[in-house]
Design a protein around this motif. Sequence first.
Motif, PDB file in Angstrom:
ATOM      1  N   ASP A  86       0.828  -1.212   0.000  1.00 39.03           N
ATOM      2  CA  ASP A  86       0.000   0.000   0.000  1.00 39.03           C
ATOM      3  C   ASP A  86       0.864   1.265   0.000  1.00 39.03           C
ATOM      4  N   SER A  87       2.156   1.104   0.224  1.00 42.84           N
ATOM      5  CA  SER A  87       3.059   2.266   0.249  1.00 42.84           C
ATOM      6  C   SER A  87       3.039   2.954  -1.109  1.00 42.84           C
ATOM      7  N   ALA A  88       2.736   4.250  -1.093  1.00 46.73           N
ATOM      8  CA  ALA A  88       2.606   5.017  -2.333  1.00 46.73           C
ATOM      9  C   ALA A  88       2.287   6.462  -1.955  1.00 46.73           C
ATOM     10  N   VAL A  89       2.190   7.298  -2.966  1.00 46.74           N
ATOM     11  CA  VAL A  89       1.671   8.653  -2.767  1.00 46.74           C
ATOM     12  C   VAL A  89       0.197   8.645  -3.153  1.00 46.74           C
ATOM     13  N   TYR A  90      -0.640   9.090  -2.240  1.00 48.27           N
ATOM     14  CA  TYR A  90      -2.072   9.131  -2.496  1.00 48.27           C
ATOM     15  C   TYR A  90      -2.454  10.574  -2.832  1.00 48.27           C
ATOM     16  N   LEU A  91      -2.982  10.744  -4.030  1.00 49.10           N
ATOM     17  CA  LEU A  91      -3.306  12.067  -4.547  1.00 49.10           C
ATOM     18  C   LEU A  91      -4.805  12.272  -4.599  1.00 49.10           C
ATOM     19  N   CYS A  92      -5.208  13.459  -4.235  1.00 52.70           N
ATOM     20  CA  CYS A  92      -6.603  13.867  -4.331  1.00 52.70           C
ATOM     21  C   CYS A  92      -6.699  14.980  -5.366  1.00 52.70           C
ATOM     22  N   ALA A  93      -7.780  14.990  -6.115  1.00 53.48           N
ATOM     23  CA  ALA A  93      -8.011  16.047  -7.103  1.00 53.48           C
ATOM     24  C   ALA A  93      -9.479  16.443  -7.076  1.00 53.48           C
ATOM     25  N   SER A  94      -9.739  17.699  -7.414  1.00 53.05           N
ATOM     26  CA  SER A  94     -11.132  18.141  -7.497  1.00 53.05           C
ATOM     27  C   SER A  94     -11.328  18.948  -8.767  1.00 53.05           C
ATOM     28  N   SER A  95     -12.582  19.085  -9.169  1.00 52.48           N
ATOM     29  CA  SER A  95     -12.888  19.865 -10.363  1.00 52.48           C
ATOM     30  C   SER A  95     -14.317  20.376 -10.312  1.00 52.48           C
ATOM     31  N   LEU A  96     -14.581  21.359 -11.165  1.00 51.85           N
ATOM     32  CA  LEU A  96     -15.936  21.873 -11.317  1.00 51.85           C
ATOM     33  C   LEU A  96     -16.745  20.884 -12.152  1.00 51.85           C
ATOM     34  N   PRO A  97     -18.051  20.898 -11.961  1.00 47.40           N
ATOM     35  CA  PRO A  97     -18.886  19.930 -12.681  1.00 47.40           C
ATOM     36  C   PRO A  97     -19.435  20.469 -13.992  1.00 47.40           C
ATOM     37  N   ARG A  98     -18.565  21.054 -14.822  1.00 47.75           N
ATOM     38  CA  ARG A  98     -19.091  21.599 -16.071  1.00 47.75           C
ATOM     39  C   ARG A  98     -19.620  20.486 -16.957  1.00 47.75           C
ATOM     40  N   PHE A 106      -7.672  19.758 -10.454  1.00 42.14           N
ATOM     41  CA  PHE A 106      -6.720  20.448  -9.598  1.00 42.14           C
ATOM     42  C   PHE A 106      -6.270  19.434  -8.546  1.00 42.14           C
ATOM     43  N   PHE A 107      -4.969  19.223  -8.463  1.00 42.08           N
ATOM     44  CA  PHE A 107      -4.433  18.200  -7.576  1.00 42.08           C
ATOM     45  C   PHE A 107      -3.880  18.794  -6.285  1.00 42.08           C
ATOM     46  N   GLY A 108      -4.006  18.019  -5.214  1.00 44.07           N
ATOM     47  CA  GLY A 108      -3.310  18.332  -3.992  1.00 44.07           C
ATOM     48  C   GLY A 108      -1.866  17.853  -4.066  1.00 44.07           C
ATOM     49  N   SER A 109      -1.117  18.117  -3.009  1.00 44.78           N
ATOM     50  CA  SER A 109       0.301  17.743  -2.976  1.00 44.78           C
ATOM     51  C   SER A 109       0.515  16.281  -2.615  1.00 44.78           C
ATOM     52  N   GLY A 110      -0.558  15.635  -2.155  1.00 49.02           N
ATOM     53  CA  GLY A 110      -0.463  14.212  -1.892  1.00 49.02           C
ATOM     54  C   GLY A 110      -0.070  13.859  -0.469  1.00 49.02           C
ATOM     55  N   THR A 111      -0.367  12.608  -0.109  1.00 46.46           N
ATOM     56  CA  THR A 111       0.091  12.022   1.153  1.00 46.46           C
ATOM     57  C   THR A 111       1.028  10.873   0.808  1.00 46.46           C
ATOM     58  N   GLN A 112       2.255  10.964   1.286  1.00 45.01           N
ATOM     59  CA  GLN A 112       3.221   9.881   1.111  1.00 45.01           C
ATOM     60  C   GLN A 112       3.001   8.866   2.229  1.00 45.01           C
ATOM     61  N   LEU A 113       2.508   7.694   1.872  1.00 45.50           N
ATOM     62  CA  LEU A 113       2.254   6.648   2.856  1.00 45.50           C
ATOM     63  C   LEU A 113       3.359   5.607   2.799  1.00 45.50           C
ATOM     64  N   SER A 114       3.951   5.344   3.943  1.00 45.53           N
ATOM     65  CA  SER A 114       4.990   4.310   4.046  1.00 45.53           C
ATOM     66  C   SER A 114       4.541   3.290   5.078  1.00 45.53           C
TER      67      SER A 114
ATOM     68  N   ASN B  41       9.249  17.415  -7.028  1.00 44.76           N
ATOM     69  CA  ASN B  41       8.824  17.925  -5.722  1.00 44.76           C
ATOM     70  C   ASN B  41       7.670  18.914  -5.809  1.00 44.76           C
ATOM     71  N   ARG B  42       6.891  18.801  -6.883  1.00 49.03           N
ATOM     72  CA  ARG B  42       5.715  19.659  -7.018  1.00 49.03           C
ATOM     73  C   ARG B  42       4.518  18.822  -7.434  1.00 49.03           C
ATOM     74  N   GLY B  43       3.342  19.374  -7.225  1.00 49.70           N
ATOM     75  CA  GLY B  43       2.120  18.649  -7.561  1.00 49.70           C
ATOM     76  C   GLY B  43       1.857  18.619  -9.057  1.00 49.70           C
ATOM     77  N   LEU B  44       0.889  17.809  -9.447  1.00 50.76           N
ATOM     78  CA  LEU B  44       0.474  17.708 -10.845  1.00 50.76           C
ATOM     79  C   LEU B  44      -0.232  18.980 -11.295  1.00 50.76           C
ATOM     80  N   GLN B  45       0.135  19.447 -12.479  1.00 48.57           N
ATOM     81  CA  GLN B  45      -0.478  20.654 -13.022  1.00 48.57           C
ATOM     82  C   GLN B  45      -1.061  20.369 -14.397  1.00 48.57           C
ATOM     83  N   PHE B  46      -2.201  20.973 -14.674  1.00 53.65           N
ATOM     84  CA  PHE B  46      -2.826  20.896 -15.988  1.00 53.65           C
ATOM     85  C   PHE B  46      -1.966  21.627 -17.016  1.00 53.65           C
ATOM     86  N   LEU B  47      -1.835  21.014 -18.203  1.00 51.48           N
ATOM     87  CA  LEU B  47      -1.024  21.603 -19.256  1.00 51.48           C
ATOM     88  C   LEU B  47      -1.900  22.048 -20.433  1.00 51.48           C
TER      89      LEU B  47
END
Lengths: 116, 115
Positions: A86-98, A106-114, B41-47
Amino acid sequence: GAGVSQSPSNKVTEKGKDVELRCDPISGHTALYWYRQSLGQGLEFLIYFQGNSAPDKSGLPSDRFSAERTGGSVSTLTIQRTQQEDSAVYLCASSLPRTGGREKLFFGSGTQLSVL
Amino acid sequence: AQSVAQPEDQVNVAEGNPLTVKCTYSVSGNPYLFWYVQYPNRGLQFLLKYITGDNLVKGSYGFEAEFNKSQTSFHLKKPSALVSDSALYFCAVRDNSGGYQKVTFGTGTKLQVIP
């Protein structure tokens, strides 16, 4: 304005323990995603929330993984009985519902899980 | 089911030379296509993204991508590479056939621009 916020940024746990990862999306974004990034594995889709619709859970790798989204905002990803794989970087992203899903994520910086 | 393939784990290019990062996709309907970049060392960005219309789309930092329906490809290009372009690039697809579809990413391509 604030971006997508994830906490903790780093989490070290022992094999067999449960962990909770938090994501606070951008205000007004009704779509929320969880992805997992492992070395050499790219971005693995886990789960997708869209407003009040039933979430797409098709990417969750096992029943040890679950996620909730309370009040259409904050989401928590829970991993029970963690394993070393399960060790990995867990990323969350959000967006508008167009309409049509043409919006960018749009991504967060992530959680590094070890998992030791 | 939808999927994305990035056949190259790494692409090396000399600074000032043109660069191409390859991507092919598979969807049941018509695609929305995206490129994202992850700097060290940075987050994912839309291109950039392709929704409809012109097959050549332009994005941030001088990048562009060409949608080719017959070849189901969406390759990322830049006429002249910079050392600062060195990063991990992800192609992504969403099926626009209706409803709320997830976004599927490829495995990523590491771009190394050599001074």
